[in-house]
Design an enzyme around this catalytic site. Structure first.
Site, PDB file in Angstrom:
ATOM      1  CG  ASP A  15      15.663  28.157  11.056  1.00 49.07           C
ATOM      2  OD1 ASP A  15      16.801  27.663  10.961  1.00 49.07           O
ATOM      3  OD2 ASP A  15      15.459  29.373  11.207  1.00 49.07           O
ATOM      4  NE  ARG A  41      20.647  40.467   7.217  1.00 46.34           N
ATOM      5  CZ  ARG A  41      20.967  39.220   7.526  1.00 46.34           C
ATOM      6  NH1 ARG A  41      20.266  38.559   8.436  1.00 46.34           N
ATOM      7  NH2 ARG A  41      21.977  38.617   6.913  1.00 46.34           N
TER       8      ARG A  41
END
Length: 272
Positions: free
Chosen positions: A142, A37
């Protein structure tokens, strides 16, 4: 395999990085995920090592890049109406509260780790169906700004809607046609009832107000015991007396919190 090999020392740096910021305990099995990632960020900045990228994040001069790294390292997996029993309970709680709702005391629900928005929109569909014009509010939060941006669009591949009750799908969603075929859009009126905020549960919470129901599902699996206790204490402090606290079926609050009491597996309630 990433074109940028990551050493044990570099991986340990990123384990500490995501723990310090988000409280997430990342196992050694996540080494490939981290390198995969973050490799695109090394390429973006023309860096040859993860240590150089970690140095950039640690410098204190690149807050935007720190947020990008957090977005990439936090896992987000969700779908509409996950665990149908929880939404049946939500409907019952909303029905019970309806006689006492007023404009200055709406029924409020917080999706405390909302990912890309499927959970708060599922909540909103239930409340729109159950409470209609009675006052209600949904907050989704979030740690990842990337998934919050996606949530605000309310636009999803149609296969993500497989668990949406057909009546709700007809009433609250638009089916894509032409170039949007194979997708669905949560209709504007419902989207407008859901507010999204960037919130890190691992730090002091902003002023969010009090909630009748809080969803904190499939989040604690990423935390160690101490972090679980701290996060649950912060989140349940926002729960009204008599309010429901809902966690994932694979999670438990045993030895984590005595602020709420079990009702059924994965559902707790604060004393009235």
């Amino acid at each position: 395999m990433s074109a940028y090999p990551i050493s044990e020392r570099e991986f340990a740096q990123f384990q500490r990085f995501i723990f310090d910021i988000a409280g997430i305990t990342m196992s050694d099995a996540k080494k490939a995920l981290v390198s995969g990632r973050l490799a695109k960020r090394l390429a973006h900045h023309g860096m040859a090592s993860y240590e150089a990228y970690f140095g950039m994040l640690s410098s204190g001069r690149h807050k935007d890049e720190v947020q990008i790294a957090v977005d990439l390292l936090t896992t987000n997996e969700t779908y509409f109406f996950r665990e149908a029993r929880h939404f049946e309970l939500l409907k019952s709680a909303a029905e019970a509260a309806r006689p006492n709702l007023r404009a200055n005391a709406p029924f409020r629900v917080w999706s405390a780790a909302c990912s890309s928005g499927e959970e708060p929109y599922s909540i909103a569909m239930v409340l729109a169906d159950t409470l209609g014009n009675a006052p209600w509010e949904v907050l989704g939060s979030d740690i990842s700004t990337r998934v919050l941006d996606r949530a605000r669009t309310g636009h999803y591949p149609m296969e993500r809607a497989s668990h949406v009750p057909p009546d709700y799908l007809r009433r609250f969603c638009l089916k894509g046609i032409a170039e949007q075929q194979g997708t669905m859009l949560v209709e504007r009126a419902l989207r407008s009832r859901v507010q999204y905020r960037h919130v890190n549960l691992n730090t002091s919470l902003p002023d969010l107000g009090q909630f009748d129901v809080i969803f904190l599902r499939n989040v604690m699996i990423y935390f160690n015991g101490d972090t679980k206790r701290q996060v649950v204490a912060r989140v349940t402090s926002q729960l009204k007396p008599g309010g429901h606290f809902i966690i994932g079926h694979s999670e438990t609050l045993n030895e984590i919190s005595d602020a709420v009491r079990p009702v059924i597996p994965s559902v707790y309630r604060k004393a009235a």
